[in-house]
Write an enzyme that holds these catalytic residues in place. Structure first.
Site, short mmCIF file in Angstrom:
data_model
loop_
_atom_site.label_atom_id
_atom_site.label_comp_id
_atom_site.label_asym_id
_atom_site.label_seq_id
_atom_site.Cartn_x
_atom_site.Cartn_y
_atom_site.Cartn_z
N TRP A 29 0.86 -1.19 0.00
CA TRP A 29 0.00 0.00 0.00
C TRP A 29 0.90 1.24 0.00
O TRP A 29 1.90 1.28 0.72
CB TRP A 29 -0.87 0.02 1.27
CG TRP A 29 -2.29 -0.40 1.05
CD1 TRP A 29 -2.76 -1.66 0.93
CD2 TRP A 29 -3.42 0.48 0.95
NE1 TRP A 29 -4.13 -1.64 0.77
CE2 TRP A 29 -4.55 -0.34 0.78
CE3 TRP A 29 -3.58 1.86 1.00
CZ2 TRP A 29 -5.84 0.18 0.66
CZ3 TRP A 29 -4.86 2.38 0.86
CH2 TRP A 29 -5.97 1.55 0.69
N SER A 64 -0.90 -2.60 5.96
CA SER A 64 -0.36 -2.53 7.32
C SER A 64 -1.05 -3.50 8.27
O SER A 64 -0.44 -4.00 9.21
CB SER A 64 -0.49 -1.10 7.85
OG SER A 64 0.31 -0.24 7.06
N GLU A 66 -1.80 -6.44 7.82
CA GLU A 66 -1.19 -7.77 7.71
C GLU A 66 0.20 -7.85 8.37
O GLU A 66 0.77 -8.93 8.50
CB GLU A 66 -1.06 -8.18 6.24
CG GLU A 66 -2.37 -8.63 5.60
CD GLU A 66 -3.34 -7.48 5.39
OE1 GLU A 66 -2.92 -6.41 4.89
OE2 GLU A 66 -4.52 -7.64 5.75
N VAL A 93 2.65 2.51 5.51
CA VAL A 93 2.21 3.92 5.50
C VAL A 93 0.69 3.94 5.51
O VAL A 93 0.05 3.48 4.56
CB VAL A 93 2.73 4.64 4.23
CG1 VAL A 93 2.16 6.06 4.15
CG2 VAL A 93 4.25 4.68 4.22
N LEU A 94 0.17 4.44 6.61
CA LEU A 94 -1.29 4.62 6.75
C LEU A 94 -1.59 6.08 6.51
O LEU A 94 -0.96 6.96 7.14
CB LEU A 94 -1.74 4.21 8.15
CG LEU A 94 -1.90 2.72 8.42
CD1 LEU A 94 -1.93 2.44 9.90
CD2 LEU A 94 -3.15 2.17 7.74
N SER A 98 -11.55 9.33 4.51
CA SER A 98 -12.73 10.06 5.02
C SER A 98 -13.54 9.21 6.00
O SER A 98 -14.58 9.61 6.48
CB SER A 98 -13.62 10.47 3.84
OG SER A 98 -13.90 9.30 3.08
N THR A 99 -13.02 8.00 6.32
CA THR A 99 -13.76 7.15 7.26
C THR A 99 -12.87 6.85 8.48
O THR A 99 -11.73 7.30 8.55
CB THR A 99 -14.11 5.78 6.59
OG1 THR A 99 -12.87 5.05 6.41
CG2 THR A 99 -14.82 5.99 5.28
N HIS A 101 -11.63 4.00 9.12
CA HIS A 101 -10.79 2.83 8.81
C HIS A 101 -9.36 3.03 9.33
O HIS A 101 -8.76 2.17 9.96
CB HIS A 101 -10.78 2.67 7.29
CG HIS A 101 -10.32 1.34 6.84
ND1 HIS A 101 -9.68 1.16 5.63
CD2 HIS A 101 -10.37 0.10 7.41
CE1 HIS A 101 -9.36 -0.11 5.48
NE2 HIS A 101 -9.78 -0.75 6.54
O1 LIG Z 1 -1.10 0.02 4.67
C1 LIG Z 1 -2.21 0.55 4.48
N1 LIG Z 1 -3.33 -0.22 4.42
C2 LIG Z 1 -4.54 0.34 4.20
N2 LIG Z 1 -5.61 -0.45 4.15
C3 LIG Z 1 -5.51 -1.90 3.92
C4 LIG Z 1 -5.36 -2.68 5.22
O2 LIG Z 1 -4.08 -2.45 5.81
C5 LIG Z 1 -5.51 -4.17 4.91
O3 LIG Z 1 -4.52 -4.55 3.97
C6 LIG Z 1 -6.87 -4.53 4.39
O4 LIG Z 1 -7.87 -4.05 5.29
C7 LIG Z 1 -7.05 -6.02 4.21
O5 LIG Z 1 -6.86 -6.69 5.44
C8 LIG Z 1 -4.67 1.74 4.10
N3 LIG Z 1 -5.92 2.38 3.93
O6 LIG Z 1 -7.01 1.73 3.94
O7 LIG Z 1 -5.95 3.64 3.76
C9 LIG Z 1 -3.47 2.54 4.16
O8 LIG Z 1 -3.47 3.79 4.07
N4 LIG Z 1 -2.28 1.90 4.34
#
Ligand SMILES: O=c1[nH]c(NC[C@H](O)[C@H](O)[C@H](O)CO)c([N+](=O)[O-])c(=O)[nH]1
Length: 169
Positions: A29, A64, A66, A93-94, A98-99, A101
Site C-alpha cells: 500500500w 499494514s 497484515e 504507510v497509513l 474520510s472514514t 478505517h
Molecule cells: O497500509 C495501508 N493499508 C490500508 N488499508 C488496507 C489494510 O491495511 C488491509 O490490507 C486490508 O484491510 C485487508 O486486510 C490503508 N488504507 O485503507 O488507507 C493505508 O493507508 N495503508
C-alpha cells in the site's frame, strides 16, 4: 517554533552489525513512499553499521493490517530453521481517508506489532507512518518539497541495529 531539537538522537555507541540477521516486512500500500522508507533503513544499516546485505531478508504484504501476522509467522518459521532474526522492522504507510478505517487499522497494527515482539522475544521496530495527509507521508519518507523532510527509515535502521545488537544471543 520548537525550543528543542525534535526527533531521536542517535546513540553514540558504534554498534557492529556485521553478524546481525534482520527481517524487513513492508507493505505494498502507498508503495512509492514505503519503498523510500525501506531504502533509508537498508542503506543506513549497511553503510553505517556494516550489516551485510545478504543478512537482510525483505518480505512484503498487502497492507499494514497484515504486518503483525506476517512478522509473527516469519519469526516462527525462522526459529524452526538454524538461522533466526535478531531484529525485525515492520514498515507501512497509513494515510487517513474520510472514514474511521485509518483509526482502527492504526490501533490494531501498533498493538499487534508490540504483542508479537513481546511474545516472540524478538525486537520489532515500529516503522508504520500514521499520517493525516499525503504530504505528511512524503515528508517523513524524505520525499516532497518541504525543507523539513527527513526519511524516518534512517532512524528505524539505526534503532534496529541497536536493538538487534542488544538482543543478540
Ligand atoms: O497500509 C495501508 N493499508 C490500508 N488499508 C488496507 C489494510 O491495511 C488491509 O490490507 C486490508 O484491510 C485487508 O486486510 C490503508 N488504507 O485503507 O488507507 C493505508 O493507508 N495503508
Amino acid at each position: 517554533m520548537t525550543s528543542f531539537t525534535k526527533g531521536v538522537v542517535p546513540s553514540n555507541e558504534k554498534y557492529d552489525g556485521s553478524s546481525l540477521r534482520v527481517l524487513i516486512v513492508h507493505t505494498r500500500w502507498n508503495y512509492e513512499i514505503v519503498e523510500a522508507l525501506v531504502r533509508g533503513a537498508t542503506e543506513t544499516m549497511t553503510s553505517e553499521y556494516n550489516v551485510k546485505a545478504e543478512n537482510i531478508s525483505v518480505q512484503s504484504v498487502s497492507g499494514s493490517y497484515e504486518l503483525p501476522f506476517a512478522a509473527q509467522s516469519l519469526i516462527k518459521a525462522s526459529k524452526m530453521g538454524t538461522q533466526w532474526f535478531n531484529v525485525v522492522i515492520c514498515i507501512g504507510v497509513l494515510i487517513k481517508g474520510s472514514t474511521m478505517h485509518f483509526e482502527y487499522i492504526a490501533e490494531a497494527v501498533s498493538q499487534g506489532i508490540m504483542k508479537v515482539s513481546l511474545d516472540s522475544g524478538v525486537p520489532i521496530v515500529f516503522g508504520v507512518l500514521t499520517c493525516l495527509d499525503d504530504e505528511q507521508a512524503l515528508e517523513r519518507a524524505g520525499l516532497g518539497n518541504k525543507e523539513s523532510k527527513h526519511n524516518h527509515g534512517i532512524d528505524w535502521g539505526r534503532c534496529a541495529v541497536e536493538m538487534g545488537v542488544k538482543n543478540h544471543k
